[in-house]
Design a protein around this motif. Structure first.
Motif, PDB file in Angstrom:
ATOM      1  N   MET A  87       0.828  -1.213   0.000  1.00  0.00           N
ATOM      2  CA  MET A  87       0.000   0.000   0.000  1.00  0.00           C
ATOM      3  C   MET A  87       0.859   1.258   0.000  1.00  0.00           C
ATOM      4  SD  MET A  87      -3.503  -0.469   2.167  1.00  0.00           S
ATOM      5  CE  MET A  87      -2.724  -0.566   3.779  1.00  0.00           C
ATOM      6  N   ASN A  88       1.919   1.272   0.777  1.00  0.00           N
ATOM      7  CA  ASN A  88       2.760   2.461   0.821  1.00  0.00           C
ATOM      8  C   ASN A  88       3.452   2.694  -0.517  1.00  0.00           C
ATOM      9  OD1 ASN A  88       2.238   3.575   3.328  1.00  0.00           O
ATOM     10  ND2 ASN A  88       3.714   2.276   4.380  1.00  0.00           N
ATOM     11  N   ALA A  89       3.802   1.630  -1.230  1.00  0.00           N
ATOM     12  CA  ALA A  89       4.361   1.798  -2.568  1.00  0.00           C
ATOM     13  C   ALA A  89       3.303   2.311  -3.538  1.00  0.00           C
ATOM     14  CB  ALA A  89       4.929   0.467  -3.066  1.00  0.00           C
ATOM     15  N   ASP A  90       2.086   1.792  -3.413  1.00  0.00           N
ATOM     16  CA  ASP A  90       1.010   2.178  -4.328  1.00  0.00           C
ATOM     17  C   ASP A  90       0.629   3.650  -4.188  1.00  0.00           C
ATOM     18  OD1 ASP A  90       0.923  -0.380  -5.322  1.00  0.00           O
ATOM     19  OD2 ASP A  90      -0.848  -0.986  -4.168  1.00  0.00           O
ATOM     20  N   TYR A  91       0.677   4.182  -2.979  1.00  0.00           N
ATOM     21  CA  TYR A  91       0.232   5.551  -2.729  1.00  0.00           C
ATOM     22  C   TYR A  91       1.391   6.548  -2.606  1.00  0.00           C
ATOM     23  CZ  TYR A  91      -4.653   4.179  -1.821  1.00  0.00           C
ATOM     24  OH  TYR A  91      -5.951   3.728  -1.943  1.00  0.00           O
ATOM     25  N   ALA A  92       2.632   6.072  -2.662  1.00  0.00           N
ATOM     26  CA  ALA A  92       3.774   6.941  -2.374  1.00  0.00           C
ATOM     27  C   ALA A  92       3.889   8.109  -3.344  1.00  0.00           C
ATOM     28  CB  ALA A  92       5.066   6.120  -2.392  1.00  0.00           C
ATOM     29  N   GLU A  93       3.652   7.859  -4.622  1.00  0.00           N
ATOM     30  CA  GLU A  93       3.793   8.911  -5.625  1.00  0.00           C
ATOM     31  C   GLU A  93       2.850  10.077  -5.348  1.00  0.00           C
ATOM     32  OE1 GLU A  93       3.531   9.439 -10.506  1.00  0.00           O
ATOM     33  OE2 GLU A  93       3.400   7.452  -9.571  1.00  0.00           O
ATOM     34  N   HIS A  94       1.769   9.798  -4.638  1.00  0.00           N
ATOM     35  CA  HIS A  94       0.761  10.827  -4.353  1.00  0.00           C
ATOM     36  C   HIS A  94       0.851  11.354  -2.922  1.00  0.00           C
ATOM     37  CE1 HIS A  94      -0.925   9.825  -8.232  1.00  0.00           C
ATOM     38  NE2 HIS A  94      -0.960   8.550  -7.872  1.00  0.00           N
ATOM     39  N   ASP A  95       1.968  11.086  -2.264  1.00  0.00           N
ATOM     40  CA  ASP A  95       2.236  11.632  -0.928  1.00  0.00           C
ATOM     41  C   ASP A  95       1.195  11.213   0.095  1.00  0.00           C
ATOM     42  OD1 ASP A  95       4.578  13.022  -1.758  1.00  0.00           O
ATOM     43  OD2 ASP A  95       3.328  14.578  -2.631  1.00  0.00           O
ATOM     44  N   ILE A  96       0.741   9.983  -0.007  1.00  0.00           N
ATOM     45  CA  ILE A  96      -0.142   9.382   0.988  1.00  0.00           C
ATOM     46  C   ILE A  96       0.546   8.123   1.499  1.00  0.00           C
ATOM     47  CG2 ILE A  96      -2.367   8.285   1.422  1.00  0.00           C
ATOM     48  CD1 ILE A  96      -3.530  10.020  -0.818  1.00  0.00           C
ATOM     49  N   GLN A  97       0.702   8.030   2.805  1.00  0.00           N
ATOM     50  CA  GLN A  97       1.379   6.874   3.391  1.00  0.00           C
ATOM     51  C   GLN A  97       0.610   6.389   4.623  1.00  0.00           C
ATOM     52  OE1 GLN A  97       5.082   5.710   1.994  1.00  0.00           O
ATOM     53  NE2 GLN A  97       3.253   6.039   0.769  1.00  0.00           N
ATOM     54  N   PHE A  98       0.816   5.116   4.936  1.00  0.00           N
ATOM     55  CA  PHE A  98       0.080   4.464   6.013  1.00  0.00           C
ATOM     56  C   PHE A  98       1.046   3.985   7.096  1.00  0.00           C
ATOM     57  CE2 PHE A  98      -2.016   4.015   1.960  1.00  0.00           C
ATOM     58  CZ  PHE A  98      -3.309   4.429   2.230  1.00  0.00           C
ATOM     59  N   TYR A  99       0.580   4.010   8.326  1.00  0.00           N
ATOM     60  CA  TYR A  99       1.405   3.527   9.437  1.00  0.00           C
ATOM     61  C   TYR A  99       0.538   2.784  10.437  1.00  0.00           C
ATOM     62  CZ  TYR A  99      -0.360   7.447  12.254  1.00  0.00           C
ATOM     63  OH  TYR A  99      -1.163   8.323  12.932  1.00  0.00           O
ATOM     64  N   LEU A 100       1.135   1.858  11.158  1.00  0.00           N
ATOM     65  CA  LEU A 100       0.409   1.105  12.174  1.00  0.00           C
ATOM     66  C   LEU A 100       0.216   1.969  13.413  1.00  0.00           C
ATOM     67  CD1 LEU A 100       2.047  -2.460  12.082  1.00  0.00           C
ATOM     68  CD2 LEU A 100      -0.036  -1.673  10.942  1.00  0.00           C
ATOM     69  N   ALA A 101      -1.035   2.117  13.815  1.00  0.00           N
ATOM     70  CA  ALA A 101      -1.355   2.863  15.034  1.00  0.00           C
ATOM     71  C   ALA A 101      -1.725   1.863  16.119  1.00  0.00           C
ATOM     72  CB  ALA A 101      -2.506   3.829  14.785  1.00  0.00           C
ATOM     73  N   PRO A 102      -0.949   1.718  17.174  1.00  0.00           N
ATOM     74  CA  PRO A 102      -1.274   0.746  18.224  1.00  0.00           C
ATOM     75  C   PRO A 102      -2.634   1.027  18.849  1.00  0.00           C
ATOM     76  CG  PRO A 102       0.981   1.519  18.460  1.00  0.00           C
ATOM     77  CD  PRO A 102       0.335   2.395  17.426  1.00  0.00           C
ATOM     78  N   HIS A 103      -3.359  -0.031  19.132  1.00  0.00           N
ATOM     79  CA  HIS A 103      -4.642   0.059  19.831  1.00  0.00           C
ATOM     80  C   HIS A 103      -4.383   0.293  21.317  1.00  0.00           C
ATOM     81  CE1 HIS A 103      -8.481  -1.318  21.553  1.00  0.00           C
ATOM     82  NE2 HIS A 103      -9.028  -1.129  20.371  1.00  0.00           N
ATOM     83  N   PRO A 104      -5.209   1.072  21.996  1.00  0.00           N
ATOM     84  CA  PRO A 104      -4.951   1.337  23.424  1.00  0.00           C
ATOM     85  C   PRO A 104      -4.829   0.089  24.287  1.00  0.00           C
ATOM     86  CG  PRO A 104      -6.656   2.808  22.579  1.00  0.00           C
ATOM     87  CD  PRO A 104      -6.379   1.815  21.490  1.00  0.00           C
ATOM     88  N   THR A 105      -5.538  -0.974  23.942  1.00  0.00           N
ATOM     89  CA  THR A 105      -5.476  -2.196  24.760  1.00  0.00           C
ATOM     90  C   THR A 105      -5.020  -3.421  23.984  1.00  0.00           C
ATOM     91  OG1 THR A 105      -7.824  -2.672  24.335  1.00  0.00           O
ATOM     92  CG2 THR A 105      -7.281  -1.390  26.313  1.00  0.00           C
ATOM     93  N   LEU A 106      -5.149  -3.431  22.662  1.00  0.00           N
ATOM     94  CA  LEU A 106      -4.825  -4.622  21.878  1.00  0.00           C
ATOM     95  C   LEU A 106      -3.416  -4.614  21.322  1.00  0.00           C
ATOM     96  CD1 LEU A 106      -8.196  -4.979  19.914  1.00  0.00           C
ATOM     97  CD2 LEU A 106      -7.454  -6.255  21.942  1.00  0.00           C
ATOM     98  N   GLY A 107      -2.713  -3.497  21.430  1.00  0.00           N
ATOM     99  CA  GLY A 107      -1.338  -3.448  20.969  1.00  0.00           C
ATOM    100  C   GLY A 107      -1.208  -3.086  19.501  1.00  0.00           C
ATOM    101  N   LEU A 108      -0.095  -3.505  18.913  1.00  0.00           N
ATOM    102  CA  LEU A 108       0.243  -3.100  17.553  1.00  0.00           C
ATOM    103  C   LEU A 108      -0.702  -3.702  16.527  1.00  0.00           C
ATOM    104  CD1 LEU A 108       2.433  -1.318  16.258  1.00  0.00           C
ATOM    105  CD2 LEU A 108       3.730  -3.404  15.791  1.00  0.00           C
ATOM    106  N   VAL A 109      -1.120  -4.947  16.732  1.00  0.00           N
ATOM    107  CA  VAL A 109      -2.130  -5.609  15.897  1.00  0.00           C
ATOM    108  C   VAL A 109      -3.045  -6.407  16.812  1.00  0.00           C
ATOM    109  CG1 VAL A 109      -0.702  -5.758  13.815  1.00  0.00           C
ATOM    110  CG2 VAL A 109      -0.649  -7.611  15.485  1.00  0.00           C
ATOM    111  N   ASP A 110      -4.230  -6.732  16.297  1.00  0.00           N
ATOM    112  CA  ASP A 110      -5.203  -7.500  17.070  1.00  0.00           C
ATOM    113  C   ASP A 110      -5.119  -8.969  16.673  1.00  0.00           C
ATOM    114  OD1 ASP A 110      -7.377  -8.566  18.387  1.00  0.00           O
ATOM    115  OD2 ASP A 110      -8.882  -7.609  17.097  1.00  0.00           O
ATOM    116  N   MET A 111      -4.744  -9.825  17.614  1.00  0.00           N
ATOM    117  CA  MET A 111      -4.714 -11.265  17.383  1.00  0.00           C
ATOM    118  C   MET A 111      -5.624 -11.981  18.380  1.00  0.00           C
ATOM    119  SD  MET A 111      -0.730 -12.073  16.487  1.00  0.00           S
ATOM    120  CE  MET A 111       0.187 -11.103  15.291  1.00  0.00           C
TER     121      MET A 111
END
Length: 519
Positions: A87-111
């Motif tokens: 996704m970051n490669a797909d949107y990079a040319e248009h100055d849009i990038q994505f980052y992981l935002a940790p959840h307040p209780t579930l952490g970096l990802v939800d498992m």
């Protein structure tokens, strides 16, 4: 303007832009129609105010990796890395990038979601909503993305405007697969370039949902199809037809009927004025797949940015600044144990690696196979540079690898090694071994140490010496030791300064003593 960057494969090199939309997008006609007011407002905002250029817009995202009720089938962090890198490669040319935002209780990802009614059909929306991150774009990665719109069966992925989340079949998170980039466009109010042609108005089961020679009126398209104005090639109705964006040319879902590898359209279809149409095959919001250079038009990107800047998207915090825009994995990343080491412990391994500039996390995988996909493996997100792994099987070879990453950059390569766990340490001592010791210990300035054993009966033992890293440096397979007191000279030539472990093993029972060598 940020330029599109190359993605280094996490497992192998994959050509960017290989879409896998063999299953249809599950964001249906009615879903997009529901968002028409928002889309029109975003178009109007962009035309009225313009869109800021040359400043990267960062979008917080959160992934829910969903398993079946029994805990099997869960996607892994590799799926997240692949999706984010793409996704970051797909949107990079248009100055849009994505980052992981940790959840307040579930952490970096939800498992934490183990539920068949999420994994298979997303009918447990209560659980999904309960786990939702309130300040990020939510992606639920599941076994089957089951949508309720016109298209039968499962979908590659879909955006739900009612729930404001994206659901993706885990098959469609592979590196270079553009499915999530497409669905993220829907999240920010973009329509299909072929809006109105999601289904065949006459006979969906026997005709694909695209305008082709079997349709009435061919080759000239009707003025209205499925209740939607059909876009004209001259752009005269571009603000009221199809996706409402004027720099995307007419597309009557030709991609759905095209073979793979994104062939240029030459089917002969004409617009309602009987003028030839020339679709943008490589548009992210089309149904073409296999294009090597998918892209958005400027009008589409203006809509995405306008939607992000709208009051309805205020929950997406945009103050993020990445720690590092890239991470280079050093060849020397892994510290201990060294490749091929035989560990002293039978069920525990102390693993360590170097700190890598720009990395805030490390993804550690340990398994009995190099695919890291067996149910015997372990996976850990670690913020430091070491981890003690327990629960291993005795006397087995394990592979382990570490991948540095941060919330934004996830395209770094891993480094891999292997080790073998020690034999099971019995709670019982070797019965016939009354006593044994090493002399001198510590040993300094000598190339031999004496191993003294006192046995009640004759015994066959295996002797081995391990260094502090768990590597085997000496072995004597079958020592036949008589009853009584015996002495064995243990050679030290070639051993450097440090701590060593001398082990005696008989019938699965192991006794260990430390030996200090001072040079």
């Amino acid at each position: 303007m940020m330029k599109k960057f190359l993605v280094t494969s996490l497992l192998s090199v994959v050509v960017l832009g290989l879409s896998a939309q063999q299953l249809p997008c599950g964001t249906g006609f009615m879903d997009q129609l529901q968002d028409e007011a928002r889309l029109r407002a975003n178009i109007a905002f962009a035309e009225r105010n313009g869109i800021p250029e040359n400043a990267t817009m960062y979008i917080p995202v959160f992934f829910h990796l969903v398993a079946k009720t029994d805990g099997t089938g869960r996607p892994t962090m590799i799926d997240v890395f692949n999706a984010m890198c793409t996704m970051n490669a797909d949107y990079a040319e248009h100055d849009i990038q994505f980052y992981l935002a940790p959840h307040p209780t579930l952490g970096l990802v939800d498992m934490t979601i183990n539920n068949d009614n999420v994994y298979n059909n997303q009918s447990n929306t209560f659980l999904m909503n309960f786990k939702k991150h309130n300040n990020a774009v939510n992606y639920y990665v599941v076994g089957t993305a089951q949508t309720s719109n016109q298209q039968p069966g499962g979908a590659a992925a879909y955006y739900s405007p009612q729930r404001d989340w994206v659901v993706a079949n885990k098959t469609y998170t592979a590196l270079g697969d553009n499915t999530l980039s497409h669905e993220t466009g829907h999240f920010f109010s973009l329509r299909h370039t072929f809006f109105g042609w999601e289904s065949d108005a006459e006979d969906w089961e026997n005709q694909p949902p695209c305008f082709e020679s079997a349709d009435p009126g061919w080759p000239c398209a009707p003025s209205i199809y499925n209740g939607v104005p059909v876009e004209k090639a001259n752009g005269s109705n571009c603000t009221t037809a199809a996706d409402l964006i004027c720099d995307t040319p007419p597309d009557y879902n030709f991609g759905y009927c095209a073979p793979n590898n994104c062939p240029p359209y030459n089917g002969g279809a004409q617009d309602p004025n009987c003028e030839p149409v020339n679709p943008m095959e490589n548009n992210f919001m089309s149904y073409y797949f296999g294009c090597g250079d998918f892209d958005f038009t400027q009008g589409q990107i203006d809509v995405v940015k306008a939607d992000r800047l709208s009051s309805g998207r205020n929950f997406l915090n945009n103050t993020f600044s990445p720690v590092a825009n890239s991470i280079t994995t050093p060849a020397s990343l892994l510290v201990a144990p060294e490749e091929g080491a035989v560990l002293n412990d039978d069920d525990t391994a102390e693993l360590s690696w170097e700190a890598v500039p720009g990395a805030t996390y490390y993804y550690l995988e340990i398994d009995r196979t190099t695919t890291y996909a067996s149910n015997l493996g372990q996976k850990h997100i670690v913020s430091g540079t070491s981890l003690t792994v327990t629960g291993l099987a005795a006397n087995k070879k394990y592979f382990w690898r570490v991948r540095p990453f941060n919330e934004y950059y996830m395209c770094a390569s891993p480094r891999q090694r292997s080790f073998t766990t020690g034999l099971v340490n019995s709670v019982e001592e070797i019965p016939a071994l009354n006593n044994w010791y090493l002399s001198p210990n510590p040993v300094s300035g000598a190339d031999l140490v004496v191993l003294q054993m006192d046995l009640t009966t004759a015994l066959s033992v295996q002797l081995r010496v391990l260094d502090a890293m768990g590597r085997e440096v000496y072995r004597d397979e079958a020592l036949e030791v008589p009853a009584g007191s015996s002495q064995l000279q243990l050679p030290l030539s070639g051993l450097g300064n440090g701590m060593y472990f001398v082990q005696l093993e008989n019938a699965g029972r192991v006794e260990t003593k430390r030996l200090s060598v001072l040079r």
